[in-house]
Design a protein around this motif. Structure first.
Motif, PDB file in Angstrom:
ATOM      1  N   ILE A  89       0.892  -1.249   0.034  1.00  0.00           N
ATOM      2  CA  ILE A  89       0.179   0.158   0.044  1.00  0.00           C
ATOM      3  C   ILE A  89       0.940   1.066   0.016  1.00  0.00           C
ATOM      4  O   ILE A  89       1.149   1.732   0.951  1.00  0.00           O
ATOM      5  CB  ILE A  89      -0.884   0.017   1.160  1.00  0.00           C
ATOM      6  N   ILE A  90       1.206   1.559  -1.113  1.00  0.00           N
ATOM      7  CA  ILE A  90       2.405   2.616  -1.257  1.00  0.00           C
ATOM      8  C   ILE A  90       1.493   4.230  -1.283  1.00  0.00           C
ATOM      9  O   ILE A  90       2.337   5.129  -1.470  1.00  0.00           O
ATOM     10  CB  ILE A  90       3.260   2.407  -2.693  1.00  0.00           C
ATOM     11  N   MET A  91       0.251   4.228  -1.387  1.00  0.00           N
ATOM     12  CA  MET A  91      -0.428   5.602  -1.401  1.00  0.00           C
ATOM     13  C   MET A  91      -1.989   5.402  -0.966  1.00  0.00           C
ATOM     14  O   MET A  91      -2.322   4.109  -0.980  1.00  0.00           O
ATOM     15  CB  MET A  91      -0.568   5.968  -3.007  1.00  0.00           C
ATOM     16  N   TRP A 134       2.265   5.069  -8.633  1.00  0.00           N
ATOM     17  CA  TRP A 134       3.651   4.381  -8.443  1.00  0.00           C
ATOM     18  C   TRP A 134       4.591   5.234  -7.484  1.00  0.00           C
ATOM     19  O   TRP A 134       4.515   6.501  -7.429  1.00  0.00           O
ATOM     20  CB  TRP A 134       4.158   4.027  -9.571  1.00  0.00           C
ATOM     21  N   ARG A 135       5.586   4.659  -6.820  1.00  0.00           N
ATOM     22  CA  ARG A 135       6.674   5.250  -6.148  1.00  0.00           C
ATOM     23  C   ARG A 135       8.107   4.746  -6.713  1.00  0.00           C
ATOM     24  O   ARG A 135       7.974   3.538  -7.127  1.00  0.00           O
ATOM     25  CB  ARG A 135       6.552   5.340  -4.753  1.00  0.00           C
ATOM     26  N   TYR A 136       9.293   5.231  -6.546  1.00  0.00           N
ATOM     27  CA  TYR A 136      10.374   4.978  -7.129  1.00  0.00           C
ATOM     28  C   TYR A 136      11.334   4.773  -6.063  1.00  0.00           C
ATOM     29  O   TYR A 136      11.765   5.773  -5.263  1.00  0.00           O
ATOM     30  CB  TYR A 136      10.805   5.814  -8.248  1.00  0.00           C
ATOM     31  N   MET A 196       4.468  -0.150  -8.422  1.00  0.00           N
ATOM     32  CA  MET A 196       3.372   0.307  -8.798  1.00  0.00           C
ATOM     33  C   MET A 196       2.012  -0.318  -7.958  1.00  0.00           C
ATOM     34  O   MET A 196       2.130  -1.551  -7.676  1.00  0.00           O
ATOM     35  CB  MET A 196       3.214  -0.107 -10.454  1.00  0.00           C
ATOM     36  N   SER A 197       1.142   0.658  -7.659  1.00  0.00           N
ATOM     37  CA  SER A 197       0.145   0.213  -6.860  1.00  0.00           C
ATOM     38  C   SER A 197      -0.796  -0.877  -7.506  1.00  0.00           C
ATOM     39  O   SER A 197      -1.228  -0.880  -8.844  1.00  0.00           O
ATOM     40  CB  SER A 197      -0.725   1.230  -6.527  1.00  0.00           C
ATOM     41  N   SER A 198      -1.136  -1.729  -6.786  1.00  0.00           N
ATOM     42  CA  SER A 198      -1.960  -3.013  -7.656  1.00  0.00           C
ATOM     43  C   SER A 198      -3.293  -2.449  -7.130  1.00  0.00           C
ATOM     44  O   SER A 198      -4.388  -3.487  -7.580  1.00  0.00           O
ATOM     45  CB  SER A 198      -1.528  -4.401  -6.989  1.00  0.00           C
ATOM     46  N   PRO A 214      -4.339   3.451 -18.888  1.00  0.00           N
ATOM     47  CA  PRO A 214      -3.489   4.227 -19.759  1.00  0.00           C
ATOM     48  C   PRO A 214      -2.176   4.739 -19.244  1.00  0.00           C
ATOM     49  O   PRO A 214      -1.133   4.811 -19.888  1.00  0.00           O
ATOM     50  CB  PRO A 214      -4.403   5.305 -20.223  1.00  0.00           C
ATOM     51  N   HIS A 215      -2.168   5.257 -17.824  1.00  0.00           N
ATOM     52  CA  HIS A 215      -1.170   5.740 -17.158  1.00  0.00           C
ATOM     53  C   HIS A 215      -0.310   4.768 -16.718  1.00  0.00           C
ATOM     54  O   HIS A 215       0.895   4.818 -16.965  1.00  0.00           O
ATOM     55  CB  HIS A 215      -1.756   6.708 -15.799  1.00  0.00           C
ATOM     56  N   TYR A 216      -0.592   3.737 -16.354  1.00  0.00           N
ATOM     57  CA  TYR A 216       0.136   2.500 -16.260  1.00  0.00           C
ATOM     58  C   TYR A 216       0.946   2.137 -17.187  1.00  0.00           C
ATOM     59  O   TYR A 216       2.444   1.624 -17.301  1.00  0.00           O
ATOM     60  CB  TYR A 216      -0.582   1.233 -15.501  1.00  0.00           C
TER      61      TYR A 216
END
Length: 388
Positions: A177-179, A189-191, A200-202, A211-213
């Motif tokens: 859970i990155i956001m 996503w975070r890097y 990348m958030s699932s 489209p963003h992914y």
């Protein structure tokens, strides 16, 4: 209640979240690519060249060390050995494995500290992991840094099979859970710059967000993509439906869920690379993966696999049996003859890769339900909710 660190993270701007993710990535990098990790990794590259008999000898050596330590320092096994009149010196070969009782999940769930090396428990030099609960209620696993480092070396070897450098550019789609879930706009996503990992958030894979992914993956150009089959399939299906240019990493790794045949077909076409499935568990008693030729190998240096019937007797060759596993890495919480909860079968056919590793024929289990939010967002695996 979220911890203070969690609250700080989720209320920080994206640039600060990337900084914090990278800081944790630096910690992981030091563990995964330490001199100890390199030494163990190089040992794995050597041991994969051994024949059946040599592998059995290596397994026996590791088991003797693990079992003797368990009988001496782990209350559960010390009590059992005392009742049986067995001493640590009696463990002189892998044939002693059959003396041990089958360890049930319920025992591990209800009294985990009885299965922990008391020296490590006193020193407090351990951390805990939680199983997904895909075969029952979640379980707490005690581990130490070195054991986890050795576990990751098996991933490093698998990635090495496909020409990946230790720090290749990767994109991952897991249950992290990155956001906050209420986020509606990218980046999703975070890097982690220290491991070159695009997390990348699932949990934000709606049709509107796909489209963003895709564009981010196209721009980032990862050498490898690792994630849940269900998450990767959604992106792959979008690419296929929109007739978009395929992504071209060197390899896609799927793990933690059953990879279904129709998912593999679509993922392979949309990412235009091999799709390699990995099978393992948080308890660190089993590590299996496909090789370059597609065979699903058990990695024998990681653990010992027995397939047993309902009477806990060995099944006939080629038959499906319950996976009872002995982990050879985690001496902090040695799990000997642990009933994993999945049903497997082996084949005696060889593989063109030349490795004398057992080959999985069939895996029964690892089937999860997936909830879908009202906005069409797939929630995927539920276990992170309960892990906090």
């Amino acid at each position: 209640m979220p911890s203070l660190v969690d609250q700080l993270y989720f209320h920080s701007p994206v640039w600060m979240q990337n900084f914090l993710v990278s800081a944790y990535g630096l910690k992981l990098r030091r563990e995964r690519y330490s001199p100890e990790a390199d030494l163990f990794f190089n040992g794995l590259l050597s041991s994969e060249k051994l024949n059946d008999e040599q592998i059995a000898v290596e397994q026996s050596k590791r088991f003797i060390k693990l079992a003797q330590s368990a009988i001496t320092h782990v209350p559960f096994y010390r009590d059992w050995a005392g009742e049986q009149g067995i001493t640590a010196n009696d463990i002189q070969g892998i044939e002693a494995l059959g003396w041990f009782p089958v360890l049930e999940k319920s025992t591990l769930r209800e009294t985990p500290e009885l299965l922990v090396d008391e020296r490590v428990l006193r020193s407090k030099r351990y951390f805990t992991l939680n199983t997904s609960g895909s075969s029952g209620s979640p379980i707490t696993i005690y581990c130490d840094r070195l054991s986890r480092t050795k576990h990751y070396a098996f991933w490093s070897r698998l990635r090495h099979w496909f020409g990946l450098a230790p720090l290749s550019r990767r994109a991952t789609l897991f249950g992290r859970i990155i956001m906050p879930p209420e986020v509606k706009s990218p980046p999703f996503w975070r890097y982690d710059r220290f491991q070159h990992n695009l997390l990348m958030s699932s949990y934000h894979l709606t049709q509107e967000n796909l489209p963003h992914y895709y564009q981010q993956l196209l721009s980032f150009q990862p050498d490898e993509v690792i994630g849940y089959p269900s998450s990767l399939f959604l992106i792959a299906k979008y690419i296929q439906e929109k007739s978009l240019t395929p992504l071209k990493p060197k390899v896609v790794f799927t793990t933690a869920e059953t990879l279904l045949s129709h998912q593999r077909e679509v993922i392979q076409a949309s990412f235009d690379c091999p799709v390699i499935d990995q099978y393992g568990c948080t308890e660190m008693v089993l590590f299996a993966s496909q090789c370059e030729h597609g065979s699903f190998h058990i990695h024998p240096e990681h653990g010992i696999l027995e397939l047993l019937d309902h009477d806990d007797s060995p099944v006939l060759a080629g038959s499906v049996g319950e996976a009872v596993c002995t982990g050879l890495l985690n001496h902090t919480m040695p799990l000997i003859r642990y009933r994993l909860g999945d049903r497997l079968s082996l084949t005696d056919s060889g593989c063109d890769c030349g490795r004398a590793f057992p080959i999985l024929k069939q895996v029964e289990g690892r089937v999860d339900d997936m909830l879908v939010a009202p906005d069409g967002r797939p929630l995927g695996r539920m276990d992170p909710i309960f892990k906090g």
